[in-house]
Design a protein around this motif. Structure first.
Motif, PDB file in Angstrom:
ATOM      1  N   ALA A   1       0.809  -1.220   0.000  1.00 45.37           N
ATOM      2  CA  ALA A   1       0.000   0.000   0.000  1.00 45.37           C
ATOM      3  C   ALA A   1       0.841   1.270   0.000  1.00 45.37           C
ATOM      4  CB  ALA A   1      -0.937  -0.007   1.207  1.00 45.37           C
ATOM      5  N   THR A   2       2.009   1.218   0.651  1.00 44.90           N
ATOM      6  CA  THR A   2       2.783   2.443   0.859  1.00 44.90           C
ATOM      7  C   THR A   2       4.162   2.425   0.220  1.00 44.90           C
ATOM      8  OG1 THR A   2       3.846   1.717   2.916  1.00 44.90           O
ATOM      9  CG2 THR A   2       1.632   2.681   3.096  1.00 44.90           C
ATOM     10  N   GLY A   3       4.680   1.240  -0.102  1.00 39.94           N
ATOM     11  CA  GLY A   3       6.043   1.144  -0.612  1.00 39.94           C
ATOM     12  C   GLY A   3       7.089   1.161   0.479  1.00 39.94           C
ATOM     13  N   GLU A   4       6.659   1.233   1.741  1.00 36.08           N
ATOM     14  CA  GLU A   4       7.584   1.251   2.874  1.00 36.08           C
ATOM     15  C   GLU A   4       7.877  -0.168   3.346  1.00 36.08           C
ATOM     16  OE1 GLU A   4       5.867   5.462   4.716  1.00 36.08           O
ATOM     17  OE2 GLU A   4       5.780   3.606   5.897  1.00 36.08           O
ATOM     18  N   ALA A   5       9.133  -0.435   3.619  1.00 34.45           N
ATOM     19  CA  ALA A   5       9.526  -1.743   4.127  1.00 34.45           C
ATOM     20  C   ALA A   5       9.302  -1.801   5.639  1.00 34.45           C
ATOM     21  CB  ALA A   5      10.981  -2.018   3.771  1.00 34.45           C
ATOM     22  N   PHE A   6       9.976  -2.723   6.298  1.00 31.31           N
ATOM     23  CA  PHE A   6       9.789  -2.944   7.726  1.00 31.31           C
ATOM     24  C   PHE A   6      10.124  -1.696   8.549  1.00 31.31           C
ATOM     25  CE2 PHE A   6      10.730  -7.275   6.135  1.00 31.31           C
ATOM     26  CZ  PHE A   6       9.564  -7.904   6.541  1.00 31.31           C
ATOM     27  N   CYS A   7       9.460  -1.570   9.678  1.00 34.65           N
ATOM     28  CA  CYS A   7       9.685  -0.458  10.597  1.00 34.65           C
ATOM     29  C   CYS A   7      10.987  -0.658  11.365  1.00 34.65           C
ATOM     30  CB  CYS A   7       8.500  -0.341  11.550  1.00 34.65           C
ATOM     31  SG  CYS A   7       8.660   0.996  12.762  1.00 34.65           S
TER      32      CYS A   7
END
Length: 258
Positions: free
Chosen positions: A216-222
């Motif tokens: 959904a966001t293109g962001e990987a793990f936090c």
């Protein structure tokens, strides 16, 4: 934007991993603005004529050999039998990227809209090759389309306390077999998950959400190890991220907090 999430159950058989896919889906529905649907195991829903051969070719040869095995007739037959009887499929490590490609190729055209994510919960161990140290590493998840979430990986990929392995070896030398979970839990300091752990479903929720989050966001793990969207490399970190409060770091709590 992800409007549709297809969550595939792991295979069901005597001794199958204790995963309640309905509970995972219900948890997801409370946190994301998308339709979450439960489906039968991926390899049942989208079985193709060549999937056994592709799985055979994804088998890891040895921990420090980059090339996977050649899909010889014997290994293809093994995979065919494992598809029919999933209880036979244990004890093999697969190249997670190769498995992901095989499952992606198995998706029919109508299952490929850009706003649909497929998440396959697997009872097989998957890994990725580490260029930094020249060996395979087991993984809990391989994100992408479809996303793979490995139940054996939850138990085996994050490192346990060193005392766990020492106690495991000591017990094996004395008795000739692996110690029961209760023995390890009582004798080893620290928190960790083991095979058939009753906390399995709860721990997997964050890994499934991580797959949705990336799509959904293109962001990987936090990077915050307290957040369910993190990817800890040690078992105590998994317990802290997936089984302890708070569920999310401040940034992700704004998006996914109830």
């Amino acid at each position: 934007m992800i409007d549709d999430v297809c969550l595939y159950r792991p295979p069901d058989y005597d001794g199958a991993p204790p995963v309640d896919a309905d509970a995972v889906a219900a948890w997801l529905r409370e946190r994301i603005d998308a339709d979450v649907r439960i489906r039968e195991p991926f390899l049942d829903a989208h079985r193709t004529d060549d999937i056994a051969e592709r799985l055979a070719g994804a088998r890891v040869r040895s921990p420090r050999e980059r090339d996977t095995v050649d899909p010889m007739l014997g290994t293809v037959r093994y995979e065919e039998r494992a598809l029919d009887d999933p209880a036979r499929a244990g004890g093999v490590l697969y190249d997670g990227v190769a498995v992901q490609r095989a499952l992606n190729a198995a998706l029919p055209a109508e299952e490929r809209p850009l706003d649909r994510l497929h998440v396959a919960v697997l009872d097989r161990a998957v890994g990725t090759w580490g260029n930094h140290d020249g060996r395979w590493h087991k993984r809990v998840s391989v994100l992408g389309q479809p996303a793979l979430v490995s139940v054996p990986g939850l138990y085996e990929a994050p490192a346990k306390p060193e005392s766990y392995y020492q106690e495991q070896q000591r017990h094996a030398l004395l008795s000739g077999d692996a110690p029961p979970r209760e023995v390890l839990e009582n004798r080893v300091d620290g928190e960790f998950l083991v095979a058939d752990d009753p906390r399995t479903t709860e721990a997997l929720k964050g890994y499934v959400l991580s797959a949705v989050h990336l799509a959904a966001t293109g962001e990987a793990f936090c990077d915050d190890e307290r957040c369910r969207l993190s990817n800890p490399h040690r078992q105590p970190g998994v317990v802290r991220a997936q089984l302890r409060e708070p569920e999310f770091c401040e940034a992700h709590a704004e998006r996914y907090g109830r």
